[in-house]
Every structure is written in C-alpha cells, then in structure tokens.
Design an enzyme around this catalytic site. Structure first.
Site: not given
Ligand code: SAH
Length: 246
Positions: A35, A57, A170
């Site tokens: 995704d 997504k 998020m």
């Molecule tokens: N499963 C993922 C989270 C998915 S929800 C995890 O464990 O990281 C998606 C949210 O994760 C985004 O909206 C943001 O808030 C955060 N996120 C994911 N990757 C990121 C990154 N490289 N830098 C900043 N925020 C990130």
C-alpha cells in the site's frame, strides 16, 4: 498445493529498517500486495518476476476496498503462491493486519505475521526523541487521530496524564481539534509537540512547537501525510539528541 500469506511489516521508510526475515520473504515472493505507506526503495526490492499489486489506501480514497484485498490474498494463496501482504510500519499497529488475517483464518489459508518497526519507534529514533526517559516520561501511549467514522473522539481525560508521551498516528487532519480538546481537558499549554513528516526517509522533516501553536506550524510548513505527532516533555530533548541529517 496451497500457498501461504505473509503479512509483513515494512517499517517506516528506511529500507534498512526491514527485518532480515521481512527481506528474505519479500525477495522470495510470487505476489506482493503493497500500500501507499510502503516507500519506493522498499517497493524496489520486490523481485522482477513477482506480481506486484498496488492496493492503495490514500486516506478516504481507498483504491481497493479492504474486502477485495482480503479476497485477493485468499485467491492468490489458493493458487499455491507465496503471497506477501506488505504494509508500512508494523502490521498490528493501526495497520488492519488483524482484520486481514481473520479472513485468512476463516478461509483456512496458512499465514505468518512478520513484525516491523512501527512509525513511533522509527520516527522517534530518527528525530532524536526518546519516547520514554526517566526524567520525563514513564509511559507512552499510541493513539489514532482518525477513527473509523472520521471523527476524533478519543478518551481525552486519559490522554492528559503527567509523565506520559502521547504518539498520534494519522493525526494531521484532526490536529486543530485534537490540540483544542487536549488543552480543554487540562493539558499544559506549553507542552512541547513534534511533528515528524516522512520519518526515517531522506525527505524527513521535523517541526517542534507547543500544543497551542503546532497546527499553525503544520499549516505554514505545508506538512503532509504520513506524519506522526509526538506530544510530551521528551520532545524537549529533540534539539540535543537529533542525529539524522537527511
Ligand atoms: N502500521 C503503521 C501505521 C499505519 S497508520 C505503523 O506501524 O507505523 C498510518 C500512519 O502512520 C500515518 O498517518 C502516520 O501518522 C504514521 N506513519 C507511518 N509511516 C510514517 C512515517 N514514515 N513518518 C511519519 N509518520 C508515519
């Protein structure tokens, strides 16, 4: 012969944060469903002979509905393939990984879950913000700023807690409302906040401010998703402890 589905955490962006196991499985895949959060450098590791399917997504415009993703995973496994469902961060932290494997269980499809470095751990490390620290925070709490129905109805009283670091996934869209609610529920107006955009990647940007002004900072700097919010006194350490110079 029936295949197998691997639910793989791809980490927050830096390809070197993939686990050895994630890397091995990814390079052996027949089919990879990935995704939006999976970075280009990680997508580049998908073998040329594998079928790579982008299942999207972007917030509010899912390019493939969750049910179709679940169905596709089952179908490809039934064809005897090694199927990788590649997700950003960790599959079990705001990644809907649980929903996907429930479907696999129901369909009797064999699977494994490979954990990944979640955005909180990756962004905190690369921004120089320890999530706990004996002088500042004895607990850390991960919450989502975006609920299933689009609202931000969180247990505000529990979130305003001394010596607790708050990490909001998020949280960009609802930031103004979140900040307002936290202050209304007693959060100190000076509490420092960091926003980490595209953490661990070469495009990483980090902005710090306080809870009352962070939304303005986000607007002025046109901060985009994916971004993570870190709220708490540990953010005071950021300037001193930052080391990553993208
Ligand atoms: N499963 C993922 C989270 C998915 S929800 C995890 O464990 O990281 C998606 C949210 O994760 C985004 O909206 C943001 O808030 C955060 N996120 C994911 N990757 C990121 C990154 N490289 N830098 C900043 N925020 C990130």
């Amino acid at each position: 012969m029936s295949g197998k589905v691997y639910l793989v955490g791809g980490g927050p962006g830096d390809p070197e944060l993939l686990t050895l196991k994630a890397h091995r499985i990814l390079t052996q895949a027949d089919v990879v469903l990935y995704d939006r959060l999976v970075g280009d450098q990680i997508v580049a590791l998908i073998p040329d002979n594998a079928e790579a399917l982008y299942v999207g997504k972007a917030k509010s415009k899912h390019s493939l509905p969750q049910e179709d993703i679940n169905k596709l995973l089952c179908e490809k496994a039934a064809e005897g393939k090694c199927v990788v469902r590649l997700k950003g961060g960790d599959p079990f932290i705001f990644g809907r990984g649980g929903e996907e494997i429930e479907e696999l269980v129901d369909a009797g499809v064999e699977f494994e879950v490979i954990p990944g470095v979640t955005a909180a751990a990756g962004c905190a490390a690369y921004a120089g913000i320890p999530l706990t620290h004996r002088d500042y925070a004895q607990s850390v709490r991960f919450v989502t700023g975006h609920l299933k129905d689009g609202s931000t109805d969180l247990p505000w009283n529990e979130l305003v807690h001394p010596a607790q670091t708050l990490v909001i996934y998020m949280g960009l869209t609802g930031l103004a409302e979140t900040a307002e609610k936290l202050v209304a529920h007693g959060m100190n107006k000076d509490i420092p906040v960091a926003v980490v955009e595209k953490g661990t990647t070469l495009s990483q940007r980090v902005f710090t401010s306080n809870i009352c002004e962070i939304n303005q900072v986000v607007i002025e700097n046109e901060v985009k998703s994916p971004s993570l919010l870190i709220i708490g006194d540990v953010v005071k350490l950021q300037t001193r402890l930052s080391w990553f110079k993208p």
